[in-house]
Structures are given as structure tokens and as C-alpha cells.
Design an enzyme around this catalytic site. Sequence first.
Site, PDB file in Angstrom:
ATOM      1  N   GLY A  61      -5.594   2.316   7.853  1.00  6.80           N
ATOM      2  CA  GLY A  61      -5.064   2.398   6.500  1.00  6.80           C
ATOM      3  C   GLY A  61      -3.864   3.331   6.474  1.00  6.80           C
ATOM      4  CB  CYS A  62      -0.841   3.467   4.376  1.00  6.76           C
ATOM      5  SG  CYS A  62      -1.561   3.305   2.728  1.00  6.76           S
ATOM      6  CG  HIS A  63      -3.281   7.062   1.472  1.00  6.65           C
ATOM      7  ND1 HIS A  63      -2.235   7.782   0.916  1.00  6.65           N
ATOM      8  CD2 HIS A  63      -3.524   6.030   0.618  1.00  6.65           C
ATOM      9  CE1 HIS A  63      -1.871   7.207  -0.220  1.00  6.65           C
ATOM     10  NE2 HIS A  63      -2.638   6.152  -0.419  1.00  6.65           N
ATOM     11  CB  ALA A  64      -6.847   6.302   6.912  1.00  6.05           C
ATOM     12  CG  PHE A 115       3.653   7.148   8.005  1.00  2.00           C
ATOM     13  CD1 PHE A 115       2.926   6.066   7.572  1.00  2.00           C
ATOM     14  CD2 PHE A 115       3.107   8.420   7.816  1.00  2.00           C
ATOM     15  CE1 PHE A 115       1.681   6.223   6.955  1.00  2.00           C
ATOM     16  CE2 PHE A 115       1.864   8.592   7.213  1.00  2.00           C
ATOM     17  CZ  PHE A 115       1.157   7.493   6.776  1.00  2.00           C
TER      18      PHE A 115
END
Length: 310
Positions: A114-117, A279
Amino acid sequence: MVKVFVDGSAGTTGLRIYERLETLGGIEIIRLPEEKRKDISSRKAAINESDFSFLCLPDDAAREAVAMVENPNTAIIDTSTAHRVSFGWAYGFPELSAAHYDAIASSKRVAVPGCHAGGFIALVYPLVKAGVIKKDALLSAFSLTGYSGGGKKMISAYGDADRPTLYGAPRQYALTQTHKHLPEMTKISGLDNAPAFCPIVADFYSGMEVTVPLFASDIRGTAEDIKEIYKSTYKGGLVKYDDSADDDGFLSAVAMAGRDDMKVGVYGNGERILLVSRFDNLGKGASGAALQCLNIMRGANMTDGLVTGE
């Protein structure tokens, strides 16, 4: 020629994957006509015809798609949350360790972070592994993200000329502390406890900045130790150590927009330390990471078709 199918090709992540696939040689893209895009039998046939299928679907639909696989040679790259902590699935972050890279290279089932993860794990995993952060630590994190991370509905809402005035300022969400990325943030990082996590969406299309604050008294080591760990961990791939700041000492969450790599940095002082990853939520946070996994699985250069700062 490698045959690739994108199930869920009309979504933001699927469209970005298509764009990148079209720049690669040796790839045959399996395409369904628009009227067959959601047809179960057509999707099943395409998945089983493919060498690699990307799943760009809601969680339940991703699980259904995996159940359709009958061809033992078909590899699945799932961009949903459905399988990120599931047994038998490789976690698609090859820079974390040689073991992570090898698992991706040899697996037929890979879950894209996942992006945040991904931003959180890039910061925390190496420090838990090195013993700088204890496994039972109680951490917190906040994350700034562009609105494209919310998919077509949120993109449309932010692009609406009649949108609410509140959309013009950053908005915090997941207020119940049950964000869907928390299980992978905890398990993949090697933590016993989920962090207190504060995601914030703001009025820019794409880009992400994840911050984990630490008190020096709560860790084993110093900020300089952390810098050295990052430098030794991230010597290749799409993650690099970089502690530079933008003009006038600011860090912009859009600095990496349009790119598929990630920068991690260490800031602060002798008492309080800030770990920061930057990112693109659609790049290393989604479709870029997915294509990186495909490259590794098919034995190609991991950066083929990706946009980096190099």
C-alpha cells in the site's frame, strides 16, 4: 513474448500500469473489449491465458479473481489490500532485503505494498531488524498524500468546479484508527503493535510524504546510526537515502510526483528525530511498484519502464 493481463484496467492504478507496459519490449498485453471488461468468464479466460495478471480491483473482487486461476503457470500481482499479509504471498518491496527480492523473483503470488504502508515500512523495517526500534515500540506516523490515492471518485470530487470549500485545505481521515494499511504496516515492519496513524489528503494530484517521529531516548542508537542503516540497506533498487531538503528547509510532498522511486531521510536533533520517506503514491506507492515486481518476476531489469531520478 510474455503475456500480461490487467484486471481492473479502467482504474487509476490499472491505467498507469498499462502506460508503463506499453513502453516495454517483449510484452503482449491481453485486452478485453469494453463490454467484456467485467464479464466473469472473459476475465477468467484472460487471467488463465496470461503469464502474469495484475489485479487492480477492490479486495473482494481480487479474492474472487485469485479463485479463478486454474493455470499453474499464471502469476498474480495484486495491487489491492486483500493479500498483503496472507500466507503464501510475497510482499512486493524488494529493497527491504535479499530475502524479499528472492521471494518476489520465485513467487507466483505477489502483493504490492500500500502507498502509506510502503513509506512507513521503508523507514521502520530496517530499524526493527537492526534492533534500533524495539518490536514492542509504540510508534506514530502521519502521511501527506495527493488526492489521486482516493481513486476515480476522489479525483472527480477534487476536480469539480463546485467542490466544497473545505477541499482547498488538507483533510485528515481514518479517524477511527482502523486504516486498511495498518495490518501490513505492523506485520511487515516486524512490530507487535500497530502505530497511531494519521493520513492527510491535500489539494494536489499525486505525491506522498510519510513521517515517523521518534524520541532519541526511546531507541537503541542515534540518528547517525539510523542514517548508516538506511545507507547500507538501500544501496540498490528504487529506494535511496537522501537527507536534503527543499528550498528554505521545507519538505514538499510533491517533490517525487511523476516518479517511481523513493527517498528516505533522517532529520531532527539529539533529542527528537524525524524519519521521512517521499515518493509518488501512484509510482512506488502503486503502479510503479507493481511493474517493478513484474520486472523481477520475469527476470528483467527492475527499473525497466519506470521513471526515476537517475
